[in-house]
Design a protein around this motif. Structure first.
Motif, PDB file in Angstrom:
ATOM      1  N   MET A 239       0.852  -1.188   0.000  1.00 31.41           N
ATOM      2  CA  MET A 239       0.000   0.000   0.000  1.00 31.41           C
ATOM      3  C   MET A 239       0.889   1.239   0.000  1.00 31.41           C
ATOM      4  SD  MET A 239      -3.159  -0.651   2.645  1.00 31.41           S
ATOM      5  CE  MET A 239      -4.176  -2.119   2.622  1.00 31.41           C
ATOM      6  N   PRO A 240       1.512   1.519  -1.123  1.00 32.22           N
ATOM      7  CA  PRO A 240       2.489   2.616  -1.157  1.00 32.22           C
ATOM      8  C   PRO A 240       1.907   3.995  -0.901  1.00 32.22           C
ATOM      9  CG  PRO A 240       2.026   1.786  -3.369  1.00 32.22           C
ATOM     10  CD  PRO A 240       1.379   0.829  -2.417  1.00 32.22           C
ATOM     11  N   ASN A 241       0.596   4.142  -1.015  1.00 29.13           N
ATOM     12  CA  ASN A 241      -0.026   5.452  -0.791  1.00 29.13           C
ATOM     13  C   ASN A 241      -0.376   5.708   0.671  1.00 29.13           C
ATOM     14  OD1 ASN A 241       0.045   6.104  -3.549  1.00 29.13           O
ATOM     15  ND2 ASN A 241      -1.879   5.002  -3.919  1.00 29.13           N
ATOM     16  N   VAL A 242      -0.196   4.688   1.518  1.00 25.10           N
ATOM     17  CA  VAL A 242      -0.517   4.854   2.937  1.00 25.10           C
ATOM     18  C   VAL A 242       0.730   5.338   3.678  1.00 25.10           C
ATOM     19  CG1 VAL A 242      -1.259   3.683   5.038  1.00 25.10           C
ATOM     20  CG2 VAL A 242      -2.285   3.063   2.835  1.00 25.10           C
ATOM     21  N   PRO A 243       0.683   6.508   4.324  1.00 25.04           N
ATOM     22  CA  PRO A 243       1.867   7.040   5.008  1.00 25.04           C
ATOM     23  C   PRO A 243       2.179   6.273   6.286  1.00 25.04           C
ATOM     24  CG  PRO A 243      -0.034   8.405   5.491  1.00 25.04           C
ATOM     25  CD  PRO A 243      -0.493   7.391   4.483  1.00 25.04           C
ATOM     26  N   THR A 244       3.400   6.419   6.758  1.00 25.67           N
ATOM     27  CA  THR A 244       3.768   5.854   8.058  1.00 25.67           C
ATOM     28  C   THR A 244       3.518   6.902   9.142  1.00 25.67           C
ATOM     29  OG1 THR A 244       6.052   6.647   8.009  1.00 25.67           O
ATOM     30  CG2 THR A 244       5.611   4.519   6.952  1.00 25.67           C
ATOM     31  N   PHE A 245       3.370   6.433  10.368  1.00 25.12           N
ATOM     32  CA  PHE A 245       3.254   7.370  11.486  1.00 25.12           C
ATOM     33  C   PHE A 245       4.550   8.156  11.661  1.00 25.12           C
ATOM     34  CE2 PHE A 245      -0.292   4.602  12.575  1.00 25.12           C
ATOM     35  CZ  PHE A 245      -1.237   5.518  12.999  1.00 25.12           C
ATOM     36  N   VAL A 246       5.664   7.555  11.299  1.00 26.74           N
ATOM     37  CA  VAL A 246       6.958   8.239  11.401  1.00 26.74           C
ATOM     38  C   VAL A 246       6.954   9.484  10.542  1.00 26.74           C
ATOM     39  CG1 VAL A 246       9.429   8.047  10.952  1.00 26.74           C
ATOM     40  CG2 VAL A 246       8.208   6.122  11.973  1.00 26.74           C
ATOM     41  N   GLU A 247       6.537   9.353   9.285  1.00 28.36           N
ATOM     42  CA  GLU A 247       6.562  10.516   8.396  1.00 28.36           C
ATOM     43  C   GLU A 247       5.482  11.528   8.739  1.00 28.36           C
ATOM     44  OE1 GLU A 247       4.841   9.668   4.190  1.00 28.36           O
ATOM     45  OE2 GLU A 247       5.529   7.720   4.922  1.00 28.36           O
ATOM     46  N   LEU A 248       4.491  11.103   9.511  1.00 29.00           N
ATOM     47  CA  LEU A 248       3.454  12.036   9.974  1.00 29.00           C
ATOM     48  C   LEU A 248       3.868  12.752  11.254  1.00 29.00           C
ATOM     49  CD1 LEU A 248       0.218   9.911   9.342  1.00 29.00           C
ATOM     50  CD2 LEU A 248       1.116  11.782   7.944  1.00 29.00           C
ATOM     51  N   GLY A 249       5.133  12.534  11.674  1.00 23.86           N
ATOM     52  CA  GLY A 249       5.639  13.206  12.861  1.00 23.86           C
ATOM     53  C   GLY A 249       5.279  12.522  14.155  1.00 23.86           C
ATOM     54  N   MET A 250       4.967  11.210  14.074  1.00 23.34           N
ATOM     55  CA  MET A 250       4.592  10.462  15.272  1.00 23.34           C
ATOM     56  C   MET A 250       5.446   9.181  15.373  1.00 23.34           C
ATOM     57  SD  MET A 250       0.445  10.884  14.934  1.00 23.34           S
ATOM     58  CE  MET A 250       0.097  10.524  16.646  1.00 23.34           C
ATOM     59  N   PRO A 251       6.756   9.335  15.516  1.00 22.57           N
ATOM     60  CA  PRO A 251       7.625   8.152  15.561  1.00 22.57           C
ATOM     61  C   PRO A 251       7.347   7.233  16.746  1.00 22.57           C
ATOM     62  CG  PRO A 251       8.831  10.129  16.230  1.00 22.57           C
ATOM     63  CD  PRO A 251       7.518  10.589  15.671  1.00 22.57           C
ATOM     64  N   GLU A 252       6.688   7.767  17.767  1.00 20.73           N
ATOM     65  CA  GLU A 252       6.361   6.941  18.936  1.00 20.73           C
ATOM     66  C   GLU A 252       5.398   5.809  18.585  1.00 20.73           C
ATOM     67  OE1 GLU A 252       7.219  11.165  20.233  1.00 20.73           O
ATOM     68  OE2 GLU A 252       6.009  10.184  18.674  1.00 20.73           O
ATOM     69  N   VAL A 253       4.673   5.956  17.486  1.00 23.15           N
ATOM     70  CA  VAL A 253       3.679   4.958  17.086  1.00 23.15           C
ATOM     71  C   VAL A 253       4.279   3.959  16.088  1.00 23.15           C
ATOM     72  CG1 VAL A 253       1.251   4.672  16.377  1.00 23.15           C
ATOM     73  CG2 VAL A 253       1.973   6.787  17.439  1.00 23.15           C
ATOM     74  N   GLU A 254       5.579   3.953  15.974  1.00 24.49           N
ATOM     75  CA  GLU A 254       6.268   2.966  15.131  1.00 24.49           C
ATOM     76  C   GLU A 254       6.512   1.714  15.946  1.00 24.49           C
ATOM     77  OE1 GLU A 254       9.315   0.497  14.284  1.00 24.49           O
ATOM     78  OE2 GLU A 254      10.120   2.262  15.313  1.00 24.49           O
ATOM     79  N   MET A 255       5.869   0.616  15.557  1.00 32.02           N
ATOM     80  CA  MET A 255       6.088  -0.648  16.239  1.00 32.02           C
ATOM     81  C   MET A 255       5.679  -1.784  15.318  1.00 32.02           C
ATOM     82  SD  MET A 255       4.960  -1.907  20.049  1.00 32.02           S
ATOM     83  CE  MET A 255       3.211  -2.094  19.746  1.00 32.02           C
ATOM     84  N   GLY A 256       6.576  -2.730  15.128  1.00 27.70           N
ATOM     85  CA  GLY A 256       6.283  -3.843  14.246  1.00 27.70           C
ATOM     86  C   GLY A 256       6.175  -5.154  14.988  1.00 27.70           C
ATOM     87  N   VAL A 257       5.745  -6.161  14.255  1.00 26.72           N
ATOM     88  CA  VAL A 257       5.703  -7.543  14.724  1.00 26.72           C
ATOM     89  C   VAL A 257       6.897  -8.261  14.113  1.00 26.72           C
ATOM     90  CG1 VAL A 257       4.307  -9.655  14.797  1.00 26.72           C
ATOM     91  CG2 VAL A 257       3.190  -7.412  14.698  1.00 26.72           C
ATOM     92  N   TRP A 258       7.472  -9.220  14.837  1.00 27.80           N
ATOM     93  CA  TRP A 258       8.578  -9.977  14.255  1.00 27.80           C
ATOM     94  C   TRP A 258       8.422 -11.466  14.547  1.00 27.80           C
ATOM     95  CZ3 TRP A 258      11.014 -12.690  18.007  1.00 27.80           C
ATOM     96  CH2 TRP A 258      11.085 -12.149  19.304  1.00 27.80           C
ATOM     97  N   TYR A 259       9.027 -12.267  13.661  1.00 26.58           N
ATOM     98  CA  TYR A 259       9.072 -13.709  13.835  1.00 26.58           C
ATOM     99  C   TYR A 259      10.536 -14.153  13.887  1.00 26.58           C
ATOM    100  CZ  TYR A 259       4.261 -13.577  11.910  1.00 26.58           C
ATOM    101  OH  TYR A 259       2.938 -13.306  11.672  1.00 26.58           O
ATOM    102  N   GLY A 260      10.818 -15.115  14.752  1.00 25.94           N
ATOM    103  CA  GLY A 260      12.180 -15.632  14.845  1.00 25.94           C
ATOM    104  C   GLY A 260      12.182 -17.084  15.284  1.00 25.94           C
ATOM    105  N   LEU A 261      13.315 -17.742  15.132  1.00 30.46           N
ATOM    106  CA  LEU A 261      13.480 -19.118  15.596  1.00 30.46           C
ATOM    107  C   LEU A 261      14.402 -19.138  16.805  1.00 30.46           C
ATOM    108  CD1 LEU A 261      13.970 -21.435  12.469  1.00 30.46           C
ATOM    109  CD2 LEU A 261      12.013 -21.340  14.021  1.00 30.46           C
ATOM    110  N   LEU A 262      14.013 -19.915  17.815  1.00 26.93           N
ATOM    111  CA  LEU A 262      14.826 -20.074  19.016  1.00 26.93           C
ATOM    112  C   LEU A 262      14.850 -21.549  19.405  1.00 26.93           C
ATOM    113  CD1 LEU A 262      12.709 -17.401  19.503  1.00 26.93           C
ATOM    114  CD2 LEU A 262      14.472 -16.951  21.206  1.00 26.93           C
ATOM    115  N   ALA A 263      15.879 -21.931  20.146  1.00 23.93           N
ATOM    116  CA  ALA A 263      16.018 -23.283  20.673  1.00 23.93           C
ATOM    117  C   ALA A 263      16.167 -23.191  22.185  1.00 23.93           C
ATOM    118  CB  ALA A 263      17.236 -23.975  20.056  1.00 23.93           C
ATOM    119  N   PRO A 264      16.006 -24.307  22.893  1.00 20.29           N
ATOM    120  CA  PRO A 264      16.247 -24.270  24.340  1.00 20.29           C
ATOM    121  C   PRO A 264      17.696 -23.885  24.646  1.00 20.29           C
ATOM    122  CG  PRO A 264      15.089 -26.279  23.710  1.00 20.29           C
ATOM    123  CD  PRO A 264      15.533 -25.618  22.442  1.00 20.29           C
TER     124      PRO A 264
END
Length: 331
Positions: A239-264
């Motif tokens: 969705m290239p036309n949707v702005p980020t909160f960062v560029e709207l001057g609200m960097p505090e609302v920048e937060m992503g989800v992440w996936y990773g692999l871990l072992a015991p």
């Protein structure tokens, strides 16, 4: 502000020397790895985005490892059940956690006590990818951008309702970050699952929600939802036309989800390196990358064990700040 490791995937030859010591014949009389099917445990239900990616990885890793890689769904307790299961597993590389940020860097700040410690009980393997979510609204909301949405919320404190998957979920935390930054009050309405949450938003039962670009793109283009802004660090190609909160001057609302692999914790480093090397091969493979990652809005990373461990410490601190702002707690 959270900083993800650079997107350059760690070189796949990185672990060759360490692996040779363990996988060479007669090395400390250790059995070759893997010696039986590998279990990849995930804390969400079948059919979720994370589950589909885990299954795609498992399918491609099976021929590389010469053993079946089985995805084991253990949903419940906000992924804590799956996370504890792997924390208590034998450290032989045969049981892996397909980790999601909520179980590893959010829940420790929400729960007074957990049966695992992410820094004591796990060996980080690789940070697979991350992605942001988009704030969407029902078309009846009389606001067409974030500025208008904030003005509307200020004129009607506590009347604009947003859907989430519960206290401490990504949607809850992002909404509270937005409310804190903008000086507004929103009404939190939790739902049991994503289908219920999206159905409530599409029907107008609630006005706002946060969801992935892949699942909302067609709804936005068809006019069934409005897209306000994206929580990632840069605009999504979906969705290239949707702005980020960062560029709207609200960097505090920048937060992503992440996936990773871990072992015991205690899993041999050469096994950890071998797994990272093979997953990095897949992330670099154009066919896998362009089928399972890019079209679904995931940003490939492939960071190695040490970089992933450093990232976990940074993200743990960042999510602690976010949970504090939200005031969220789970008894």
């Amino acid at each position: 502000m959270r900083r993800s490791p650079r997107r350059a995937v760690i070189g796949v030859a990185f672990a060759a020397a360490g692996c040779a010591a363990v996988f060479a014949p007669g090395a400390q009389a250790q059995s070759p790895w893997p010696s039986k099917p590998v279990r990849m445990v995930i804390g969400l239900t079948p059919g979720s985005g994370s589950d589909l990616l885990a299954r795609a990885l498992a399918q491609r890793l099976t021929p590389l490892w010469g053993q079946s890689v089985v995805v084991d769904n253990r949903p419940g307790a906000s992924t804590n059940i799956a996370t504890e299961l792997v924390a208590r597993a034998e450290p032989d590389g045969q049981t892996l956690l397909f980790g999601i940020d909520i179980g590893l860097t959010i829940n420790p700040h929400l729960y007074a006590k957990l049966p695992y410690d992410i820094f004591r009980d796990f060996a980080p393997i690789t940070l697979i990818c991350d992605f942001g979510v988009v704030l969407v609204g029902h078309p009846s909301v009389p606001a067409n951008n974030v500025t208008e949405l904030i003005a509307l919320a200020k004129s009607e404190p506590g009347k604009l309702a947003y859907a989430s998957l519960g206290v401490g979920s990504q949607m809850h935390l992002l909404s509270e970050l937005l409310a804190n930054k903008a000086g507004i009050k929103l009404l939190h309405v939790p739902y049991k699952g994503t289908p219920q949450m999206m159905a409530a938003t599409l029907s107008g039962e609630v006005q706002l929600a946060w969801a992935g670009m892949f699942s909302t793109r067609s709804l936005v283009s068809s006019g069934r939802l409005k897209a306000y802004a994206y929580s990632g660090t840069k605009r999504s190609p979906l969705m290239p036309n949707v702005p980020t909160f960062v560029e709207l001057g609200m960097p505090e609302v920048e937060m992503g989800v992440w996936y990773g692999l871990l072992a015991p914790a205690g899993t041999p480093r050469a096994v950890v390196d071998r797994i990272h090397t093979d997953v990095a091969k897949l992330i670099n493979d154009p066919v896998f990358r362009n089928k399972e990652l890019i079209p679904k809005g995931y940003e490939p990373i492939g960071a190695g064990p040490d970089e992933f461990a450093a990232f976990l410490k940074r993200d743990f601190a960042r999510k602690g700040e976010v949970v504090k702002i939200s005031g969220a707690k789970v008894e």
